[in-house]
Scaffold this motif. Structure first.
Motif, PDB file in Angstrom:
ATOM      1  N   LEU A 261       0.802  -1.220   0.000  1.00  0.00           N
ATOM      2  CA  LEU A 261       0.000   0.000   0.000  1.00  0.00           C
ATOM      3  C   LEU A 261       0.839   1.276   0.000  1.00  0.00           C
ATOM      4  O   LEU A 261       0.281   2.362  -0.027  1.00  0.00           O
ATOM      5  N   VAL A 262       2.157   1.130   0.022  1.00  0.00           N
ATOM      6  CA  VAL A 262       3.014   2.309   0.166  1.00  0.00           C
ATOM      7  C   VAL A 262       2.723   3.359  -0.896  1.00  0.00           C
ATOM      8  O   VAL A 262       2.695   4.562  -0.610  1.00  0.00           O
ATOM      9  N   SER A 263       2.475   2.929  -2.127  1.00  0.00           N
ATOM     10  CA  SER A 263       2.225   3.879  -3.215  1.00  0.00           C
ATOM     11  C   SER A 263       0.793   3.824  -3.731  1.00  0.00           C
ATOM     12  O   SER A 263       0.499   4.347  -4.809  1.00  0.00           O
ATOM     13  N   TRP A 264      -0.105   3.206  -2.966  1.00  0.00           N
ATOM     14  CA  TRP A 264      -1.480   2.983  -3.437  1.00  0.00           C
ATOM     15  C   TRP A 264      -2.329   4.210  -3.121  1.00  0.00           C
ATOM     16  O   TRP A 264      -2.795   4.394  -1.999  1.00  0.00           O
ATOM     17  N   VAL A 265      -2.533   5.019  -4.129  1.00  0.00           N
ATOM     18  CA  VAL A 265      -3.339   6.231  -3.971  1.00  0.00           C
ATOM     19  C   VAL A 265      -4.780   5.838  -3.646  1.00  0.00           C
ATOM     20  O   VAL A 265      -5.391   5.036  -4.355  1.00  0.00           O
ATOM     21  N   GLY A 266      -5.308   6.375  -2.571  1.00  0.00           N
ATOM     22  CA  GLY A 266      -6.663   6.070  -2.138  1.00  0.00           C
ATOM     23  C   GLY A 266      -6.731   5.200  -0.901  1.00  0.00           C
ATOM     24  O   GLY A 266      -7.797   5.058  -0.299  1.00  0.00           O
ATOM     25  N   ARG A 267      -5.593   4.622  -0.512  1.00  0.00           N
ATOM     26  CA  ARG A 267      -5.575   3.768   0.686  1.00  0.00           C
ATOM     27  C   ARG A 267      -4.600   4.305   1.738  1.00  0.00           C
ATOM     28  O   ARG A 267      -4.080   3.562   2.559  1.00  0.00           O
ATOM     29  N   GLU A 268      -4.402   5.605   1.695  1.00  0.00           N
ATOM     30  CA  GLU A 268      -3.453   6.249   2.602  1.00  0.00           C
ATOM     31  C   GLU A 268      -3.810   6.041   4.065  1.00  0.00           C
ATOM     32  O   GLU A 268      -2.950   5.709   4.899  1.00  0.00           O
ATOM     33  N   SER A 269      -5.082   6.220   4.385  1.00  0.00           N
ATOM     34  CA  SER A 269      -5.490   6.114   5.790  1.00  0.00           C
ATOM     35  C   SER A 269      -5.332   4.684   6.297  1.00  0.00           C
ATOM     36  O   SER A 269      -4.986   4.452   7.466  1.00  0.00           O
ATOM     37  N   GLU A 270      -5.550   3.715   5.420  1.00  0.00           N
ATOM     38  CA  GLU A 270      -5.423   2.308   5.791  1.00  0.00           C
ATOM     39  C   GLU A 270      -3.963   1.976   6.122  1.00  0.00           C
ATOM     40  O   GLU A 270      -3.676   1.309   7.120  1.00  0.00           O
TER      41      GLU A 270
ATOM     42  N   VAL B 256       6.825   8.357  -0.722  1.00  0.00           N
ATOM     43  CA  VAL B 256       7.714   9.078   0.186  1.00  0.00           C
ATOM     44  C   VAL B 256       6.961   9.478   1.449  1.00  0.00           C
ATOM     45  O   VAL B 256       7.480   9.344   2.569  1.00  0.00           O
ATOM     46  N   GLU B 257       5.739   9.928   1.290  1.00  0.00           N
ATOM     47  CA  GLU B 257       4.928  10.326   2.448  1.00  0.00           C
ATOM     48  C   GLU B 257       4.670   9.132   3.369  1.00  0.00           C
ATOM     49  O   GLU B 257       4.830   9.221   4.599  1.00  0.00           O
ATOM     50  N   ASN B 258       4.290   7.999   2.776  1.00  0.00           N
ATOM     51  CA  ASN B 258       3.977   6.826   3.588  1.00  0.00           C
ATOM     52  C   ASN B 258       5.224   6.214   4.216  1.00  0.00           C
ATOM     53  O   ASN B 258       5.191   5.775   5.378  1.00  0.00           O
ATOM     54  N   LEU B 259       6.314   6.174   3.472  1.00  0.00           N
ATOM     55  CA  LEU B 259       7.550   5.639   4.044  1.00  0.00           C
ATOM     56  C   LEU B 259       8.048   6.513   5.185  1.00  0.00           C
ATOM     57  O   LEU B 259       8.552   6.012   6.193  1.00  0.00           O
ATOM     58  N   SER B 260       7.891   7.798   5.032  1.00  0.00           N
ATOM     59  CA  SER B 260       8.291   8.712   6.104  1.00  0.00           C
ATOM     60  C   SER B 260       7.445   8.489   7.349  1.00  0.00           C
ATOM     61  O   SER B 260       7.964   8.467   8.481  1.00  0.00           O
ATOM     62  N   ALA B 261       6.130   8.306   7.153  1.00  0.00           N
ATOM     63  CA  ALA B 261       5.247   8.054   8.290  1.00  0.00           C
ATOM     64  C   ALA B 261       5.591   6.723   8.957  1.00  0.00           C
ATOM     65  O   ALA B 261       5.613   6.613  10.193  1.00  0.00           O
ATOM     66  N   ALA B 262       5.874   5.695   8.140  1.00  0.00           N
ATOM     67  CA  ALA B 262       6.237   4.391   8.693  1.00  0.00           C
ATOM     68  C   ALA B 262       7.545   4.481   9.464  1.00  0.00           C
ATOM     69  O   ALA B 262       7.677   3.925  10.570  1.00  0.00           O
ATOM     70  N   ALA B 263       8.523   5.169   8.896  1.00  0.00           N
ATOM     71  CA  ALA B 263       9.819   5.303   9.559  1.00  0.00           C
ATOM     72  C   ALA B 263       9.683   6.024  10.887  1.00  0.00           C
ATOM     73  O   ALA B 263      10.284   5.633  11.894  1.00  0.00           O
ATOM     74  N   GLN B 264       8.872   7.052  10.905  1.00  0.00           N
ATOM     75  CA  GLN B 264       8.654   7.791  12.150  1.00  0.00           C
ATOM     76  C   GLN B 264       7.929   6.922  13.171  1.00  0.00           C
ATOM     77  O   GLN B 264       8.254   6.933  14.366  1.00  0.00           O
ATOM     78  N   GLY B 265       6.948   6.156  12.708  1.00  0.00           N
ATOM     79  CA  GLY B 265       6.146   5.344  13.623  1.00  0.00           C
ATOM     80  C   GLY B 265       6.930   4.248  14.316  1.00  0.00           C
ATOM     81  O   GLY B 265       6.656   3.924  15.472  1.00  0.00           O
ATOM     82  N   ILE B 266       7.902   3.669  13.605  1.00  0.00           N
ATOM     83  CA  ILE B 266       8.673   2.588  14.226  1.00  0.00           C
ATOM     84  C   ILE B 266      10.002   3.066  14.798  1.00  0.00           C
ATOM     85  O   ILE B 266      10.687   2.300  15.483  1.00  0.00           O
ATOM     86  N   ALA B 267      10.353   4.318  14.544  1.00  0.00           N
ATOM     87  CA  ALA B 267      11.585   4.860  15.134  1.00  0.00           C
ATOM     88  C   ALA B 267      11.511   4.839  16.655  1.00  0.00           C
ATOM     89  O   ALA B 267      12.533   4.676  17.335  1.00  0.00           O
ATOM     90  N   GLU B 268      10.301   4.960  17.174  1.00  0.00           N
ATOM     91  CA  GLU B 268      10.118   4.994  18.628  1.00  0.00           C
ATOM     92  C   GLU B 268      10.525   3.681  19.296  1.00  0.00           C
ATOM     93  O   GLU B 268      10.803   3.662  20.493  1.00  0.00           O
ATOM     94  N   ILE B 269      10.560   2.582  18.537  1.00  0.00           N
ATOM     95  CA  ILE B 269      10.995   1.300  19.104  1.00  0.00           C
ATOM     96  C   ILE B 269      12.342   0.874  18.511  1.00  0.00           C
ATOM     97  O   ILE B 269      12.736  -0.289  18.617  1.00  0.00           O
ATOM     98  N   GLY B 270      13.027   1.792  17.866  1.00  0.00           N
ATOM     99  CA  GLY B 270      14.320   1.473  17.276  1.00  0.00           C
ATOM    100  C   GLY B 270      14.225   0.661  16.009  1.00  0.00           C
ATOM    101  O   GLY B 270      15.171  -0.044  15.655  1.00  0.00           O
ATOM    102  N   GLY B 271      13.105   0.775  15.302  1.00  0.00           N
ATOM    103  CA  GLY B 271      12.867  -0.045  14.123  1.00  0.00           C
ATOM    104  C   GLY B 271      13.425   0.536  12.843  1.00  0.00           C
ATOM    105  O   GLY B 271      13.717   1.733  12.744  1.00  0.00           O
ATOM    106  N   THR B 272      13.544  -0.329  11.838  1.00  0.00           N
ATOM    107  CA  THR B 272      14.001   0.041  10.507  1.00  0.00           C
ATOM    108  C   THR B 272      12.973  -0.405   9.480  1.00  0.00           C
ATOM    109  O   THR B 272      12.512  -1.554   9.516  1.00  0.00           O
TER     110      THR B 272
END
Length: 264
Positions: free
Chosen positions: A78-87, A128-144
């Motif tokens: 879903l990273v680049s799937w326009v229309g499923r951003e909220s999901e 880029v928007e979704n990857l940035s959000a994912a990176a931020q979301g898992i950064a809190e647990i030291g994730g990659t």
């Protein structure tokens, strides 16, 4: 050699929640999964059952995919799937929560297929928007966050390491530092990439390695790929993570190639 068993493609004769214990019984201490639920935000009881199955088996969950849509139907993320951003963004919190509970630090985000009605430019911007959000979301647990080229799906645009690394570079320019290449040697080889060159240039920065032999996406030794050489060279150049076993084989023959201790 530190292997991790991908329990979404191996041990599939068993119910999903029984596979971590089967991997342990076969002598492995780590497992990884594609997204193990049918929806982006599963019920709490289903998440608890999955977490408990991994814990009870006594294995480490070394890697987990973000929700990728309906994989059997051909969806690839879903990273680049326009229309499923909220999901996708709702899934990030669930992924991070599972990672925190199980000590998981590697999370694969499948880019997604090209879509009719959406331009490649619009999909790239959303990625880029979704990857940035994912990176931020898992950064809190030291994730990659991991991003990988994939074979067998013509609509999936990331075919080579260079394709994925270009997306990673754009995400890093946007501030997502904790994102790395998932080097699946099978996918790279099938797509015609120069795997040796990729290893020489990028092994020290790999976020994860996965393997299968070719032809057939079978176990190591069933095909012609020099997987042992590639793994050894990656280690020499600085990769020190797990080697993901992501191939197709019946349970009775899945690990006959590997030298490992077997639980008694």
């Amino acid at each position: 050699m530190t292997y991790t068993v991908n329990c979404s493609i191996l041990l599939t004769e068993l119910p999903l929640l029984e596979r971590p214990a089967a991997a342990k019984a076969a002598g492995f201490d780590a497992v990884e999964f594609w997204w193990p639920f049918a929806e982006a935000v599963p019920a709490d009881r289903d998440v608890d059952a999955f977490v408990n199955a991994v814990r009870d088996a006594g294995v480490q969950l070394s890697g987990l995919n973000f929700f990728a849509g309906d994989m059997p139907a051909g969806d690839r993320g879903l990273v680049s799937w326009v229309g499923r951003e909220s999901e996708f963004k709702a899934n990030i919190a669930v992924v991070a929560a599972i990672g925190e509970r199980l000590g998981t630090r590697a999370f694969n985000a499948l880019y997604g297929n090209r879509l009719e009605g959406s331009s490649p430019e619009a999909q790239a911007e959303l990625a880029v928007e979704n990857l940035s959000a994912a990176a931020q979301g898992i950064a809190e647990i030291g994730g990659t966050v991991l991003l990988e080229p994939v074979s067998g799906t013509p609509a999936y645009p990331l075919k080579t390491a260079a394709d994925a690394l270009a997306v990673i570079a754009r995400a890093k320019d946007a501030g997502a530092e904790n994102i790395k290449l998932l080097a699946d040697f099978y996918h790279l080889a099938v797509n015609g990439d120069d795997v040796r060159a990729v290893i020489e240039d990028h092994a020290k920065d790999f976020g994860h390695i996965q393997i299968a032999d070719n032809p057939g996406r079978g176990a190591p030794g069933t095909g012609a790929l020099p997987l042992g050489e590639w793994i050894t060279r990656s280690r020499e150049l600085g990769y020190d993570g797990y080697i993901g076993l992501e191939y197709k084989a019946p349970q009775a023959e899945a690990f006959t190639w590997a030298i490992r201790p077997v639980a008694g």
